[in-house]
Motif scaffolding. Structure first.
Motif, PDB file in Angstrom:
ATOM      1  N   LYS A 273       0.833  -1.204   0.000  1.00  0.00           N
ATOM      2  CA  LYS A 273       0.000   0.000   0.000  1.00  0.00           C
ATOM      3  C   LYS A 273       0.870   1.256   0.000  1.00  0.00           C
ATOM      4  CE  LYS A 273      -3.853  -2.087   2.498  1.00  0.00           C
ATOM      5  NZ  LYS A 273      -4.588  -2.122   3.787  1.00  0.00           N
ATOM      6  N   MET A 274       1.927   1.236   0.795  1.00  0.00           N
ATOM      7  CA  MET A 274       2.815   2.393   0.882  1.00  0.00           C
ATOM      8  C   MET A 274       3.524   2.627  -0.449  1.00  0.00           C
ATOM      9  SD  MET A 274       4.217   1.655   4.717  1.00  0.00           S
ATOM     10  CE  MET A 274       5.154   3.163   4.983  1.00  0.00           C
ATOM     11  N   ARG A 275       4.001   1.551  -1.059  1.00  0.00           N
ATOM     12  CA  ARG A 275       4.668   1.686  -2.357  1.00  0.00           C
ATOM     13  C   ARG A 275       3.693   2.210  -3.424  1.00  0.00           C
ATOM     14  NH1 ARG A 275       6.295  -3.658  -1.285  1.00  0.00           N
ATOM     15  NH2 ARG A 275       8.222  -3.663  -0.116  1.00  0.00           N
TER      16      ARG A 275
ATOM     17  N   THR B 109       1.965   6.552  -6.950  1.00  0.00           N
ATOM     18  CA  THR B 109       0.928   7.492  -7.377  1.00  0.00           C
ATOM     19  C   THR B 109       1.422   8.924  -7.188  1.00  0.00           C
ATOM     20  OG1 THR B 109      -0.830   5.929  -6.839  1.00  0.00           O
ATOM     21  CG2 THR B 109      -1.453   8.244  -6.994  1.00  0.00           C
ATOM     22  N   ALA B 110       2.074   9.178  -6.074  1.00  0.00           N
ATOM     23  CA  ALA B 110       2.604  10.518  -5.797  1.00  0.00           C
ATOM     24  C   ALA B 110       3.663  10.898  -6.824  1.00  0.00           C
ATOM     25  CB  ALA B 110       3.183  10.579  -4.383  1.00  0.00           C
ATOM     26  N   GLN B 111       4.516   9.944  -7.190  1.00  0.00           N
ATOM     27  CA  GLN B 111       5.538  10.233  -8.195  1.00  0.00           C
ATOM     28  C   GLN B 111       4.897  10.571  -9.540  1.00  0.00           C
ATOM     29  OE1 GLN B 111       7.984   6.646  -7.467  1.00  0.00           O
ATOM     30  NE2 GLN B 111       9.692   8.068  -7.191  1.00  0.00           N
TER      31      GLN B 111
ATOM     32  N   TRP C  64      -2.680  15.295  -3.325  1.00  0.00           N
ATOM     33  CA  TRP C  64      -1.442  15.119  -2.558  1.00  0.00           C
ATOM     34  C   TRP C  64      -1.759  14.909  -1.077  1.00  0.00           C
ATOM     35  CZ3 TRP C  64       3.230  13.757  -3.606  1.00  0.00           C
ATOM     36  CH2 TRP C  64       4.195  13.857  -2.620  1.00  0.00           C
ATOM     37  N   ASP C  65      -2.669  15.710  -0.536  1.00  0.00           N
ATOM     38  CA  ASP C  65      -3.052  15.566   0.867  1.00  0.00           C
ATOM     39  C   ASP C  65      -3.660  14.194   1.124  1.00  0.00           C
ATOM     40  OD1 ASP C  65      -2.130  18.124   1.396  1.00  0.00           O
ATOM     41  OD2 ASP C  65      -4.129  19.037   1.359  1.00  0.00           O
ATOM     42  N   SER C  66      -4.465  13.721   0.201  1.00  0.00           N
ATOM     43  CA  SER C  66      -5.091  12.407   0.332  1.00  0.00           C
ATOM     44  C   SER C  66      -4.045  11.297   0.312  1.00  0.00           C
ATOM     45  CB  SER C  66      -6.098  12.209  -0.792  1.00  0.00           C
ATOM     46  OG  SER C  66      -6.656  10.926  -0.739  1.00  0.00           O
TER      47      SER C  66
ATOM     48  N   ALA D 186      -3.090   8.653   3.361  1.00  0.00           N
ATOM     49  CA  ALA D 186      -3.125   7.202   3.161  1.00  0.00           C
ATOM     50  C   ALA D 186      -1.779   6.570   3.498  1.00  0.00           C
ATOM     51  CB  ALA D 186      -3.521   6.877   1.720  1.00  0.00           C
ATOM     52  N   PHE D 187      -0.702   7.234   3.130  1.00  0.00           N
ATOM     53  CA  PHE D 187       0.636   6.717   3.440  1.00  0.00           C
ATOM     54  C   PHE D 187       0.826   6.664   4.956  1.00  0.00           C
ATOM     55  CE2 PHE D 187       5.146   6.775   4.147  1.00  0.00           C
ATOM     56  CZ  PHE D 187       5.652   5.963   3.155  1.00  0.00           C
ATOM     57  N   GLU D 188       0.446   7.727   5.642  1.00  0.00           N
ATOM     58  CA  GLU D 188       0.599   7.784   7.092  1.00  0.00           C
ATOM     59  C   GLU D 188      -0.247   6.725   7.786  1.00  0.00           C
ATOM     60  OE1 GLU D 188       2.896   9.448   8.779  1.00  0.00           O
ATOM     61  OE2 GLU D 188       3.605  10.150   6.828  1.00  0.00           O
ATOM     62  N   GLN D 189      -1.436   6.474   7.281  1.00  0.00           N
ATOM     63  CA  GLN D 189      -2.289   5.433   7.861  1.00  0.00           C
ATOM     64  C   GLN D 189      -1.652   4.053   7.699  1.00  0.00           C
ATOM     65  OE1 GLN D 189      -6.080   5.896   5.932  1.00  0.00           O
ATOM     66  NE2 GLN D 189      -6.581   7.751   7.089  1.00  0.00           N
TER      67      GLN D 189
END
Length: 95
Positions: free
Chosen positions: A46-48, A53-55, A80-82, A86-89
């Motif tokens: 999920k983090m990757r 997606t951010a990249q 970006w905020d979303s 999600a990454f932090e979760q």
């Protein structure tokens, strides 16, 4: 420096930070017991995915012309905020 350039630099710095965090958590996952390994692998995926997606969004922002950037700026910031949330979760589930 334009607003877009500042945004892209901020995105790049955050992605670099996420990459370091993923590396750290991958090392932690390798040392986990077998029953926890699947959970770690799922969260790392999920983090990757969020990072990838951010990249892609960062590349989209870099390539946008000035007029296009003006039109897409608010949407990019919300996306970006979303992604950050999600990454932090996903990272929080490692604890």
């Amino acid at each position: 420096m334009t607003d877009r350039d500042a945004f892209v630099q901020k995105m790049k710095a955050q992605i670099d930070e996420w990459n370091a965090e993923i590396d750290k958590l991958e090392a932690q996952a390798r040392g986990a017991q077998a029953d926890q390994q699947a959970k770690y692998d799922e969260e790392l995926k999920k983090m990757r995915d969020q990072r990838d997606t951010a990249q892609a969004k960062m590349e989209e922002a870099k390539k946008a012309g000035d007029a296009a950037w003006d039109d897409m700026q608010d949407g990019m910031r919300k996306a970006w905020d979303s992604m950050s949330s999600a990454f932090e979760q996903a990272r929080a589930r490692f604890k």
